[in-house]
Design a protein around this motif. Sequence first.
Motif, PDB file in Angstrom:
ATOM      1  N   THR A  35       4.540 -34.288 -89.359  1.00  0.00           N
ATOM      2  CA  THR A  35       5.926 -34.103 -88.946  1.00  0.00           C
ATOM      3  C   THR A  35       6.293 -32.661 -89.275  1.00  0.00           C
ATOM      4  O   THR A  35       6.190 -32.238 -90.423  1.00  0.00           O
ATOM      5  CB  THR A  35       6.875 -35.073 -89.667  1.00  0.00           C
ATOM      6  OG1 THR A  35       6.437 -36.414 -89.402  1.00  0.00           O
ATOM      7  CG2 THR A  35       8.304 -34.899 -89.202  1.00  0.00           C
ATOM      8  N   GLN A  37       9.144 -29.840 -89.175  1.00  0.00           N
ATOM      9  CA  GLN A  37      10.572 -29.552 -89.072  1.00  0.00           C
ATOM     10  C   GLN A  37      10.728 -28.039 -89.002  1.00  0.00           C
ATOM     11  O   GLN A  37      10.510 -27.346 -89.998  1.00  0.00           O
ATOM     12  CB  GLN A  37      11.316 -30.109 -90.294  1.00  0.00           C
ATOM     13  CG  GLN A  37      12.792 -29.800 -90.313  1.00  0.00           C
ATOM     14  CD  GLN A  37      13.550 -30.576 -89.254  1.00  0.00           C
ATOM     15  OE1 GLN A  37      13.378 -31.775 -89.111  1.00  0.00           O
ATOM     16  NE2 GLN A  37      14.403 -29.887 -88.521  1.00  0.00           N
ATOM     17  N   GLU A  39      12.736 -24.681 -88.876  1.00  0.00           N
ATOM     18  CA  GLU A  39      14.017 -24.253 -89.439  1.00  0.00           C
ATOM     19  C   GLU A  39      14.128 -22.743 -89.302  1.00  0.00           C
ATOM     20  O   GLU A  39      13.821 -22.008 -90.227  1.00  0.00           O
ATOM     21  CB  GLU A  39      14.079 -24.655 -90.912  1.00  0.00           C
ATOM     22  CG  GLU A  39      13.899 -26.138 -91.132  1.00  0.00           C
ATOM     23  CD  GLU A  39      13.362 -26.481 -92.501  1.00  0.00           C
ATOM     24  OE1 GLU A  39      12.875 -25.591 -93.214  1.00  0.00           O
ATOM     25  OE2 GLU A  39      13.409 -27.666 -92.854  1.00  0.00           O
ATOM     26  N   ARG A 128      10.276 -31.347 -84.748  1.00  0.00           N
ATOM     27  CA  ARG A 128      11.741 -31.330 -84.691  1.00  0.00           C
ATOM     28  C   ARG A 128      12.177 -29.870 -84.645  1.00  0.00           C
ATOM     29  O   ARG A 128      11.967 -29.123 -85.601  1.00  0.00           O
ATOM     30  CB  ARG A 128      12.327 -32.035 -85.908  1.00  0.00           C
ATOM     31  CG  ARG A 128      12.021 -33.501 -85.917  1.00  0.00           C
ATOM     32  CD  ARG A 128      12.743 -34.215 -87.040  1.00  0.00           C
ATOM     33  NE  ARG A 128      12.398 -35.621 -87.004  1.00  0.00           N
ATOM     34  CZ  ARG A 128      11.945 -36.293 -88.039  1.00  0.00           C
ATOM     35  NH1 ARG A 128      11.796 -35.703 -89.202  1.00  0.00           N
ATOM     36  NH2 ARG A 128      11.655 -37.570 -87.925  1.00  0.00           N
ATOM     37  N   ARG A 134      13.424 -33.005 -80.013  1.00  0.00           N
ATOM     38  CA  ARG A 134      12.285 -33.579 -80.729  1.00  0.00           C
ATOM     39  C   ARG A 134      11.160 -33.825 -79.723  1.00  0.00           C
ATOM     40  O   ARG A 134      11.402 -34.211 -78.585  1.00  0.00           O
ATOM     41  CB  ARG A 134      12.731 -34.884 -81.369  1.00  0.00           C
ATOM     42  CG  ARG A 134      11.660 -35.690 -82.001  1.00  0.00           C
ATOM     43  CD  ARG A 134      12.226 -37.034 -82.417  1.00  0.00           C
ATOM     44  NE  ARG A 134      11.148 -37.983 -82.547  1.00  0.00           N
ATOM     45  CZ  ARG A 134      10.886 -38.644 -83.639  1.00  0.00           C
ATOM     46  NH1 ARG A 134      11.656 -38.510 -84.680  1.00  0.00           N
ATOM     47  NH2 ARG A 134       9.881 -39.475 -83.694  1.00  0.00           N
TER      48      ARG A 134
END
Length: 152
Positions: A35, A37, A39, A128, A134
Amino acid sequence: MRWLPLVVVLGMVMLMAMPQASAQREPYFHVDRVTMQLEGYNATFMLEFHLDTLANAYVLLFGSNAIRPDVMKFFSNFSEVKVLSLQRDRAYIRVVNITHSLDERQDRIYFLYPPYHFSQRVPIIVIRYPDGSRLELYNRDTTPAKIATVYK
C-alpha cells in the motif's frame, strides 16, 4: 540454564542454514501486498509479507531486524529509504523525494509520479494519490506513471 546450550546450538544451525536454504529454493521473503500512500514529494509504504517456515523461526529467535536487508532490497530502486516500523509480517517504510512537481501555481501543484519498480512481483499494489484518487493493481512489479493535482 540447562536449555541455553540447546538454544545456542539451534540458533547456530539456523544461522548457517538460512543462506543455503535461500540459495537452493525460492526466496523465503514473499510480499503479499504493498500500500503506497503518496504525500506530495514523499511516500509511505505499508509492506505486507509472509516468510517461509525456516525464516519465520529465524525471525522469532533473532527478531524482525533479521529481515531488514530483504525489506531494503525490495526498495532497492529508491534512493532515500527509511524503515519506520518492522514487524514479523509487515513493515512501514518512508521514501523521501519520490517525485517532483511539474508546475506550481497559486492554488495547486501538479506532481509527476513516474513508474516505480519493485524487486519482485506483488499480488496486490494499492496506490493512494494526494488528490484522493486510488488505484489497485494486481500481479505487477511496476506502477504506472501519473500526474496528480494537489490543491493548496
